[in-house]
Scaffold this active site. Structure first.
Site, mmCIF file in Angstrom:
data_model
loop_
_atom_site.group_PDB
_atom_site.id
_atom_site.type_symbol
_atom_site.label_atom_id
_atom_site.label_comp_id
_atom_site.label_asym_id
_atom_site.label_seq_id
_atom_site.Cartn_x
_atom_site.Cartn_y
_atom_site.Cartn_z
ATOM 1 N N SER A 458 0.766 -1.291 -0.066
ATOM 2 C CA SER A 458 0.221 0.033 -0.086
ATOM 3 C C SER A 458 0.769 1.276 -0.118
ATOM 4 C CB SER A 458 -0.904 0.229 1.292
ATOM 5 O OG SER A 458 -1.636 1.362 1.206
ATOM 6 N N TYR A 471 -2.181 -0.758 10.523
ATOM 7 C CA TYR A 471 -2.149 -1.124 9.054
ATOM 8 C C TYR A 471 -1.003 -0.631 8.380
ATOM 9 C CZ TYR A 471 -3.897 -1.126 4.092
ATOM 10 O OH TYR A 471 -4.285 -1.268 2.732
#
Length: 588
Positions: A458, A471
């Site tokens: 990401s 995350y």
């Protein structure tokens, strides 16, 4: 010698033109016949791994070209290896093994050069059902290619001509009188297996050195009897009278892929494939070759040679390859499975939701995948992943491309994030990737035919966020894991890419968890995130396209979306700016 035996093969001798050819057969003679023709300085055993994979569906025939392996050599050698005489040999073999049905011809290197001759001369019409060519051009087409660049030179065309001239250094050497024979009967034959291992990265145990000196010395006459005469006077009517599948190794040190430019004018029914491999693909990529040959032969037998042409942008690269995608039930995973399916790949759609995985597999078959399967697994479960890897290897084969995409979202401040929250997000986002890389990556490495691993990270991997500590940490770990694996596996021909999307419109926003809030507040935040991502509306299909492109180009780190690329640039040139943004960003 290991790796070269043709277990269960039936042998016969075929006499033609003063020589005796050694012919081996595998499989049921009532099945469609596939004839494999080897190159220089090989013998028929170079095809052993491909032949064994084809023999459960086809009648597979291999023969030692005259002067090679266990076939006898013509006397005298000069003039004994012309394409006309090699065509006589081929027809004699075909008449012996398949007198009533045309055969499917497959050639590599000089076997492919011969195959082009067989497929373009009148006297073989009706005896060849299809031709698969790899690493060996038609000498006629090559001659026209050279003449076209000499007569109409441009800087680009001259560059192509010079590049291929440099790659053809060995052709000049083999025209030298006596010296090639002395070299092969001297130290070169003993060094040959080690050279293949180091330069070509293929197992060197495939070349019985006892016969190699005479095979290579005889084979020099293939060049001397044919190359200069045909390149000087290429035939003007060298059109293929059968469907042709062209497999081009992109790392071939001897032949430029530009040699195939304009080939369509000579081949009315042409299917193109490309392979990230070097020259000796029968040894380095037997699984992929067997898959493509089977698919092509089956389509031609069914009267549909065009059926192997699929619509995907990278069909020539992924057709027939085995691709496994985790998190394939929705979002980026589903779009990626579909993109590979459109390019003709065989797809294994993996998701913890069995119904979603099944829908993805069914749609993959509808849009172009020759085969697609659904598997259900929780990627964080080590034992379940081990069982999946064993099942895939046993039932479908070794994966060519692995896409570790499954992931979950978790928002909230660091102090609101409990140890249980940390464990859950790391188990899926990091350990799921580790399990996939370890299990399927090991199978790729042990197979020794290369492959590619894609890990979905990401933009959060390099863009700090006070709202996504768990995350972002999991994705940063995936990014570094990918970089480390890339370094470790590069020598084995296995690429590793980390994909770093930004804001992509998927359902991860509506299923993400938020630490430190009650259920009602969590639902409110999920709806707000989903609405914001929906307004951004960056489709997962664009991420899927970036994934396929990353595999084709063997890219290391791929930021996707403008904001992901911008953050990546800032992380390199102005990291303090990213830190300032992280301090100022609003809470979720």
């Amino acid at each position: 010698m290991s790796g070269v035996t043709l277990e269960g093969a039936r042998e016969r001798r075929v006499r033609t033109g003063g020589v005796e050819l050694c012919v081996a057969e595998l499989g049921d003679p009532s099945w469609p016949t596939v004839v494999l023709v080897h190159g220089y300085p090989d013998s028929k055993e170079v095809w052993s791994q491909v032949a064994s994979r084809l023999s459960d569906r086809f009648h597979v025939v291999l023969y030692d070209v005259r002067g090679h392996g266990r076939s006898s050599a013509p006397q005298p050698l000069r003039g004994g290896f012309t394409l006309e005489k090699l065509t006589d040999d081929f027809l004699a073999v075909v008449d012996a093994v398949s007198p009533d049905r045309p055969v499917h011809l497959v050639g590599h290197d000089w076997g492919s050069v011969q195959g082009w001759e067989f497929t373009t001369v009148r006297r073989t019409e009706g005896r060849i059902a299809s031709f698969t060519s790899m690493s060996g051009p038609s000498l006629d087409h090559f001659g026209h290619w050279i003449n076209g660049r000499i007569k109409r030179p441009t800087p680009r065309r001259v560059g192509q001509l010079l590049s291929q001239g440099a790659k053809s250094w060995y052709v000049y050497a083999l025209h030298t009188p006596v010296l090639p024979e002395l070299a092969w009967r001297g130290p070169l034959a003993k060094a040959w297996p080690r050279l293949l291992e180091r330069v070509e990265r293929v197992p060197g145990d495939g070349y019985p050195t006892s016969s190699l000196p005479s095979d290579a010395a005889h084979g020099a006459w293939l060049y001397r009897d044919n190359v200069r005469p045909r390149l000087r006077r290429p035939r003007p009517d060298a059109y293929a009278h059968a469907p042709v599948q062209l497999i081009t190794p992109l790392g071939d040190a001897f032949l430029s892929e530009r040699l195939n430019d304009g080939l369509e004018q000579w081949v009315p029914q042409l299917t193109r494939r490309t392979l990230r491999a070097r020259h000796w693909v029968p040894r380095s990529r037997p699984d992929q070759l067997a898959s493509w040959i089977s698919e092509f032969v089956t389509s031609v037998e069914g009267g549909r040679p065009e059926a192997v042409t699929v619509s995907g942008k990278y069909a020539d690269r992924f057709g027939g390859q085995l691709v496994l995608v985790t998190g394939a039930g929705s979002g980026i995973g589903r779009a990626t499975a579909y993109a590979f399916a459109e390019s003709g790949a065989r797809v294994i759609a993996v998701d913890r939701d069995a119904e979603s995985a099944t829908r993805t597999a069914e749609m993959s078959r509808l849009i172009g995948s020759p085969e697609a399967w659904a598997e259900t697994v929780d990627v964080s479960d080590e034992q379940a992943m081990e069982k999946l890897a064993a099942k895939v290897a046993a039932e479908y084969g070794v994966v060519d491309v692995l896409v570790n995409n499954a992931g979950i979202g978790l928002g909230g401040s660091f102090f609101d994030t409990s140890p249980e929250d940390w464990k859950k997000v790391l188990d899926v986002n990091l350990w799921g990737v580790i399990h996939g890389c370890r299990l399927f990556g090991r199978q790729m490495a042990e197979r020794g035919q290369g492959g590619h691993i894609v890990n979905t990270a990401s933009a959060a991997a390099y863009q700090p966020s006070k709202a996504l500590p768990a995350y972002s940490t999991s994705k940063a770990a995936v990014l570094m894991l990918s970089e480390c694996l890339r370094a470790e596996l590069a020598g084995q021909g296995i690429g590793v890419s980390a994909i770093c999307p930004g804001f992509v419109n998927t359902n991860i926003t509506s299923t993400a968890r938020f630490a430190g809030v009650d259920a009602d507040e969590e639902k409110r935040r999920q709806k707000r995130s989903a609405r914001l991502y929906g307004l951004r509306n960056y489709p997962p299909e664009k991420v899927a396209d970036a994934i396929l492109r990353a595999v084709v180009r063997n890219e290391a780190v791929v930021p996707v979306t403008p904001e992901a690329r911008g953050a990546r640039l800032l992380s390199r040139v102005a990291p303090r700016a990213l830190r300032a943004i992280a301090r100022l960003e609003p809470p979720l």
